[in-house]
Design a protein around this motif. Structure first.
Motif, mmCIF file in Angstrom:
data_model
loop_
_atom_site.group_PDB
_atom_site.id
_atom_site.type_symbol
_atom_site.label_atom_id
_atom_site.label_comp_id
_atom_site.label_asym_id
_atom_site.label_seq_id
_atom_site.Cartn_x
_atom_site.Cartn_y
_atom_site.Cartn_z
ATOM 1 N N ILE C 121 57.025 37.912 17.113
ATOM 2 C CA ILE C 121 57.896 38.752 17.935
ATOM 3 C C ILE C 121 58.312 38.016 19.220
ATOM 4 O O ILE C 121 57.523 37.276 19.788
ATOM 5 C CB ILE C 121 57.137 40.054 18.275
ATOM 6 C CG1 ILE C 121 57.264 41.018 17.104
ATOM 7 C CG2 ILE C 121 57.647 40.698 19.539
ATOM 8 C CD1 ILE C 121 56.539 42.312 17.330
ATOM 9 N N PRO C 122 59.571 38.170 19.663
ATOM 10 C CA PRO C 122 59.958 37.568 20.957
ATOM 11 C C PRO C 122 59.199 38.246 22.103
ATOM 12 O O PRO C 122 59.668 39.233 22.671
ATOM 13 C CB PRO C 122 61.464 37.804 21.035
ATOM 14 C CG PRO C 122 61.796 38.775 19.973
ATOM 15 C CD PRO C 122 60.702 38.785 18.982
ATOM 16 N N LEU C 123 58.034 37.697 22.396
ATOM 17 C CA LEU C 123 57.130 38.330 23.358
ATOM 18 C C LEU C 123 57.742 38.518 24.736
ATOM 19 O O LEU C 123 57.467 39.491 25.434
ATOM 20 C CB LEU C 123 55.879 37.466 23.527
ATOM 21 C CG LEU C 123 54.754 37.712 22.549
ATOM 22 C CD1 LEU C 123 53.534 36.993 23.022
ATOM 23 C CD2 LEU C 123 54.493 39.201 22.431
ATOM 24 N N PHE C 124 58.569 37.546 25.109
ATOM 25 C CA PHE C 124 59.148 37.586 26.456
ATOM 26 C C PHE C 124 59.807 38.933 26.723
ATOM 27 O O PHE C 124 59.642 39.532 27.797
ATOM 28 C CB PHE C 124 60.146 36.431 26.596
ATOM 29 C CG PHE C 124 60.973 36.487 27.841
ATOM 30 C CD1 PHE C 124 60.382 36.347 29.087
ATOM 31 C CD2 PHE C 124 62.346 36.681 27.766
ATOM 32 C CE1 PHE C 124 61.139 36.395 30.236
ATOM 33 C CE2 PHE C 124 63.116 36.738 28.914
ATOM 34 C CZ PHE C 124 62.510 36.591 30.152
ATOM 35 N N LEU C 125 60.532 39.438 25.720
ATOM 36 C CA LEU C 125 61.243 40.701 25.909
ATOM 37 C C LEU C 125 60.273 41.866 26.076
ATOM 38 O O LEU C 125 60.505 42.776 26.876
ATOM 39 C CB LEU C 125 62.186 40.940 24.730
ATOM 40 C CG LEU C 125 63.368 39.976 24.703
ATOM 41 C CD1 LEU C 125 64.060 39.975 23.364
ATOM 42 C CD2 LEU C 125 64.355 40.342 25.803
ATOM 43 N N ILE C 126 59.187 41.830 25.319
ATOM 44 C CA ILE C 126 58.179 42.885 25.452
ATOM 45 C C ILE C 126 57.558 42.818 26.851
ATOM 46 O O ILE C 126 57.346 43.844 27.515
ATOM 47 C CB ILE C 126 57.094 42.731 24.378
ATOM 48 C CG1 ILE C 126 57.704 42.723 22.981
ATOM 49 C CG2 ILE C 126 56.036 43.813 24.519
ATOM 50 C CD1 ILE C 126 58.103 44.049 22.445
ATOM 51 N N VAL C 128 58.941 41.671 29.493
ATOM 52 C CA VAL C 128 59.945 42.171 30.434
ATOM 53 C C VAL C 128 59.900 43.697 30.490
ATOM 54 O O VAL C 128 59.889 44.311 31.562
ATOM 55 C CB VAL C 128 61.352 41.680 30.032
ATOM 56 C CG1 VAL C 128 62.429 42.531 30.689
ATOM 57 C CG2 VAL C 128 61.535 40.218 30.415
ATOM 58 N N MET C 129 59.831 44.322 29.310
ATOM 59 C CA MET C 129 59.812 45.789 29.294
ATOM 60 C C MET C 129 58.585 46.337 30.019
ATOM 61 O O MET C 129 58.666 47.298 30.789
ATOM 62 C CB MET C 129 59.837 46.307 27.851
ATOM 63 C CG MET C 129 61.157 46.052 27.153
ATOM 64 S SD MET C 129 61.275 46.891 25.568
ATOM 65 C CE MET C 129 61.469 48.568 26.108
ATOM 66 N N LEU C 130 57.437 45.694 29.752
ATOM 67 C CA LEU C 130 56.214 46.160 30.407
ATOM 68 C C LEU C 130 56.254 45.899 31.903
ATOM 69 O O LEU C 130 55.795 46.724 32.710
ATOM 70 C CB LEU C 130 54.995 45.479 29.781
ATOM 71 C CG LEU C 130 54.617 46.032 28.414
ATOM 72 C CD1 LEU C 130 53.565 45.157 27.760
ATOM 73 C CD2 LEU C 130 54.097 47.457 28.561
ATOM 74 N N MET C 132 58.817 45.942 33.725
ATOM 75 C CA MET C 132 59.653 46.971 34.334
ATOM 76 C C MET C 132 58.857 48.247 34.566
ATOM 77 O O MET C 132 59.046 48.960 35.552
ATOM 78 C CB MET C 132 60.856 47.270 33.451
ATOM 79 C CG MET C 132 61.905 46.188 33.534
ATOM 80 S SD MET C 132 63.370 46.622 32.616
ATOM 81 C CE MET C 132 64.063 47.911 33.637
#
Lengths: 334, 332, 287
Positions: C121-126, C128-130, C132
């Motif tokens: 999974i593209p962890l970076f995006l997860i 980022v969401m966390l 936020m």
């Protein structure tokens, strides 16, 4: 045999990862200590806009609906999936009221173009040069290259891209500072437009290719050194097979196999790197869209980008896994 | 040198020079070996594992990869009355010499073929690198003819290495060695790891090739039974040195070195139910040899001098050389 | 082997030596922050936009802060974040690796499925969401913990395979048969093998955490009041230091982070080669 022993479990795993990934994407914003609706409103306030109480009430209702926050979590969750299948990620807040999917559609070609080209280029370049350098590891150029890579390899995408930007766009003004094409230029299939696009894409692409190739280079060099010690390479040398042939057909060809798997495993990271690089160069792809979304607290947009990325990356990984036997005759899924 | 000779070595030394935690460690795998090998013979080299047999073969073949280093001596081949000092050849000359004049059957054929290409491609690479001006189809035709002549199934060419049995892979390796009709074939433990039935077929194939090419085969194996079977002359190696050399018959009927006697006595004999005596103890570490005769710690007949001085390989009969104080004492 | 011997062997590698010197220098800077004459969070404590001079070694920035002292705080905080992230994620990685490798079966399959998922999974995006989510309570500790939650997957796999190979060895069976408890066995027999592994992956993980901190700062998800390499860079960027050519402000965090990344990397390469000589770049080769 292939279907039952390999394909079905692999497909199950694929759907499970997507299912869990998307579920996480759905739930994260719902655990927020501050409700995204409240946050949005306070953000509007923080920009100095005066809101009267009646408007606020209306806004809360609208935003709750737009964010898909109506009803219980269960209902929201089912609704989320239902919309997802229709390609509906809700409405963007930062470019109200454009649907998220529209924003993604505009940005996607830029990211896909950049990502695809640079990933393929860096994989091929890194593996071939790394392979040759590993085979001829006592040559001077191989050691120099290895030394250079020791400096580039550890740098994160952002720092490396920024360094290139400073050097090639500010110190030496060789390339445009930002953007995907010159401002005010309309897309067309003319040579000058394509050249303009390529010129703008050059620095972001260069930064992704160099960093990517450096990492493939090192991995490949290491693998080649192990392949070099294999019996079949020794045998080819015993047989007086021409050096070039040994290097490409015996050593590098075999060294590339584990690198195919490594490519699949690092796609997620490569995507992250591309998004960050886009931010540095204000490249009009998903990375920049993400940047704006973060800055405006646009949850729908972030969820859309993340959900799409999860599906895209896991699908690519699945494809690479399924294509692998084409390159390695030993795999038969017995 | 009479024109019946194909290969002569003069005092060759090949050492492994290892860097162990900053200090150098030298393993004398081949130490002062002199050989004269004739045309049209099968020359056997026997000895326990770790005695330097394979290193000797690699030295003769000039395949020296670090940490193995050539420390001195000469390896001379005689090709059409021309002397070829293989270790002083350029890389390209050496490459061309291989397979056209000398060929090699390496130990452990399980993994000697490139796993991702079909065997016909391996054939093609060998042919391509030594024959010029042949089209792809002509090359495959040569390969097919060659496989057919040796009585191997033609379909092996279309197979990937992992699809063949160990015995078949070994046979293909032997077949490949004879491909360009070399004058000398080195066979390094060609029968190890094969079961007895397969071993016989492999030995037979080796013999067939030698008979049809009338060339020289240098056969390394620890299996004295195979030597008895096909070697014309043979040498016994111990701790990096040749300790006895004679015709195979002479070795078996009149072994002079106690170690040779051990090797022969360890062979199973028809009707013999007694315990077979093999040499007590283990072969010495080549990095840490005992003083004097390297065999003396295991030798039941050792004398004083054996622990002090290394015996030279001396003539102890017609066509018979031995390095042992028991036999060479009389000369003093 | 004794500790002085190991140190001696490591220092013989010039990369280890250089990296060690650079890291010592950066650590020295970090320690200097305790002697800073000014509070790094205050604005306008010194005149703005001064070029480097004797009084202000690296000049001052547009926020009226001394760049040199800012940098000392930045290194300190970035290092602290990376150590928090690294150590916690090592604990997770070792636990998961041990349990997965030792228990095997369904436990192993579930845990490895999760870590595989983390890899794909593209962890970076997860992240980022966390990030936020916890934007309001973002500080050194929370950021460190956030990064720790995502930095263990690959290393847990490495540790698991080490445990698997240890489990095959004789002493595990002997120890279990002679009634040694599992916990005692793990501590006595496994940890000596796993500790070096955890340590060598720690350095890589720290480097990853520092890089991610910079990225998160650039997209504006960290606490901008805490000076780190990331926030320092972000401030410089948002004050258009690039366009205005305030190189002393912009390049200070860039150069420091480049030094830090290279030093950490060389250290880890050197150590992992020491631990596993098979990966050693052979100095000799070919025919």
């Amino acid at each position: 045999m292939f279907v039952k022993r390999y394909l079905i479990p692999r497909l199950l795993q694929y759907f499970l990862v997507i299912f869990l990934g998307i579920t996480i994407v759905f739930f994260i914003p719902r655990f927020a200590p501050t409700n995204p609706v409240q946050r949005t409103i306070s953000e509007i306030r923080s920009r100095g806009t005066y809101l009267n109480p009646a408007d606020v009430e209306q806004m809360v209702a609208d935003l709750t609906r737009l964010y898909g926050l109506e009803g219980s979590w269960g209902e929201q969750y089912i609704e989320f999936w239902r919309k997802l299948f229709k390609g509906d990620f809700g409405i963007s807040f930062f470019q109200f009221p454009t649907p998220v999917i529209e924003l993604i559609k505009t940005a996607l070609p830029w990211t896909v173009g950049l990502l695809f080209t640079t990933t393929v280029l860096s994989w091929v370049i890194g593996n071939i040069i790394g392979g040759i350098a590993g085979y001829r590891n006592n040559r001077l150029w191989s050691r120099i290259l290895d030394g250079v890579v020791m400096f580039i390899r550890p740098l994160p995408y952002y720092i490396f891209a920024l360094g290139l930007l400073i050097l090639l766009a500010y110190v030496f003004r060789l390339f445009p500072i930002s953007g995907g094409a010159s401002i005010g230029r309309l897309p067309s299939f003319t040579l000058s437009y394509i050249l303009d696009v390529l010129k703008h894409a050059f620095l972001p692409a260069l930064s992704l290719v160099v960093l990517g190739a450096a990492s493939w280079f090192q991995a490949s060099k290491l693998i080649v050194q192990n392949v070099n010690a294999e019996d079949f390479v020794q045998y080819a040398q015993l047989g007086g097979i021409k050096e070039r042939k040994i290097m490409f057909k015996y050593v590098i060809r075999n060294a590339m196999l584990p690198q195919i798997t490594n490519l699949a495993l690092s796609l997620g990271q490569i995507l992250s790197g591309a998004l960050i690089t886009e931010i540095v160069f204000s490249y009009p792809g998903l990375g920049n869209l993400l940047f704006s979304a973060i800055n405006t607290g646009d949850y729908n947009l972030i969820m859309g980008i993340t959900a799409l990325s999860i599906v895209a990356i896991t699908t690519l990984v699945l494809m690479i896994d399924l294509l692998y036997p084409l390159f390695d005759p030993r795999i038969k899924y017995k | 040198m009479d024109n019946n000779t194909v290969l002569v070595t003069e005092n060759i030394k090949s050492y492994y020079v290892l860097d162990v935690g900053g200090s150098k460690k030298v393993v004398k795998a081949v130490d002062d070996v002199n050989l004269t090998i004739r045309k049209n013979e099968i020359y056997g080299i026997a000895g326990e594992s770790g005695c330097g047999k394979t290193t000797l073969m690699k030295t003769l073949y000039a395949l020296m990869n670090p940490p193995l280093r050539f420390m001195g001596g000469k390896v001379i081949y005689y090709r059409d009355d021309q002397e070829i000092d293989i270790l002083s050849l350029s890389k390209e000359e050496r490459r061309k010499l291989r397979w056209e004049y000398i060929a090699y059957i390496p130990q452990g054929a399980m993994s000697i073929f490139n796993p991702v290409i079909k065997l016909k491609e391996t054939y093609r690479d060998f042919l391509d690198s030594h024959l010029s001006g042949k089209t792809r189809d002509e090359i495959f035709e040569i390969a097919r003819e060659h496989i057919k002549e040796l009585g191997l199934p033609i379909k092996v060419l279309e197979a990937y290495p992992h699809q063949l049995s160990g015995g078949m892979r070994q046979r293909v390796a032997i077949a490949l060695a004879g491909l360009l009709k070399p004058a000398v074939i080195f066979a390094d433990e060609p029968t190890t790891a094969l079961d007895v039935v397969v071993q016989r077929g492999v030995v037979q194939l080796l013999k067939d090739i030698q008979e049809s090419l009338k060339n020289t085969i240098i056969l390394v194996t620890h299996d004295m039974g195979i030597h008895a079977n096909i070697s014309d002359r043979m040498a016994i190696m111990y701790a990096g040195k040749i300790i006895e050399e004679a015709e195979t018959k002479e070795i078996f009927y009149n072994p002079l070195h106690p170690y040779t006697r051990f090797l022969i006595n360890s062979l199973p004999k028809f009707g013999d139910k007694g315990v077979r005596a093999s040499a007590p103890g283990n072969p010495p570490s080549l990095a840490n040899l005992p003083t004097g005769c390297p065999f003396h710690p295991r030798c039941p007949e050792k004398t004083d001098i054996c622990t002090r001085e290394v015996p030279e390989l001396v003539q102890t009969g017609e066509e018979h050389k031995t390095a042992c104080w028991l036999v060479s004492k009389g000369d003093e | 082997m004794s500790t002085p011997q190991i140190a001696k062997d490591l220092f013989r590698d010039y990369r280890f030596l250089l990296a060690f010197i650079v890291l010592c220098f950066l650590l020295f800077l970090a320690v200097l922050s305790f002697f800073s004459p000014s509070d790094p969070t205050l604005w306008f404590s010194v005149p703005r936009d001064l070029p480097p001079s004797r009084q202000y070694i690296l000049g001052t920035n547009s926020k009226g802060q001394d760049i040199f002292w800012q940098a000392t705080f930045a290194i300190r905080n970035s290092l602290i974040i990376s150590v928090i992230a690294g150590v916690i994620s090592r604990i997770i990685a070792v636990l998961i690796g041990l349990i997965s490798g030792y228990r095997g079966g369904t436990t192993d399959r579930v845990l490895m499925f999760i870590s595989d998922g983390f890899l794909v999974i593209p962890l970076f995006l997860i992240i980022v969401m966390l990030a936020m989510l916890i934007r309001d309570m973002m500080n050194i500790l929370t950021l460190g913990i956030l990064l720790a939650c995502f930095g263990w997957a690959w290393d847990a796999r490495v540790i698991r395979s080490q445990v698997l190979s240890l489990r095959e060895r004789e002493f595990t069976r002997t120890a279990l048969l002679s009634g040694t408890g599992v916990v005692k066995l793990v501590i006595k027999e496994y940890l000596p093998y796993i500790t070096p592994l955890a340590f060598s992956t720690l350095i890589n993980n720290m480097s990853w955490a520092i890089g991610l901190e910079i990225t998160l700062s650039i997209v504006g998800l960290t606490n901008m009041d805490i000076p780190t390499l990331g926030t320092m860079l972000k401030w410089a960027m948002s004050y258009q230091a690039l366009l205005l050519g305030r190189w002393n402000w912009l390049l200070t965090p860039v150069v420091l982070s480049v030094l830090l990344f290279i030093a950490l990397y060389w250290l880890s390469v050197s150590i992992s080669e020491y631990l596993d000589p098979r990966t050693r770049v052979q100095r000799v080769g070919g025919e």
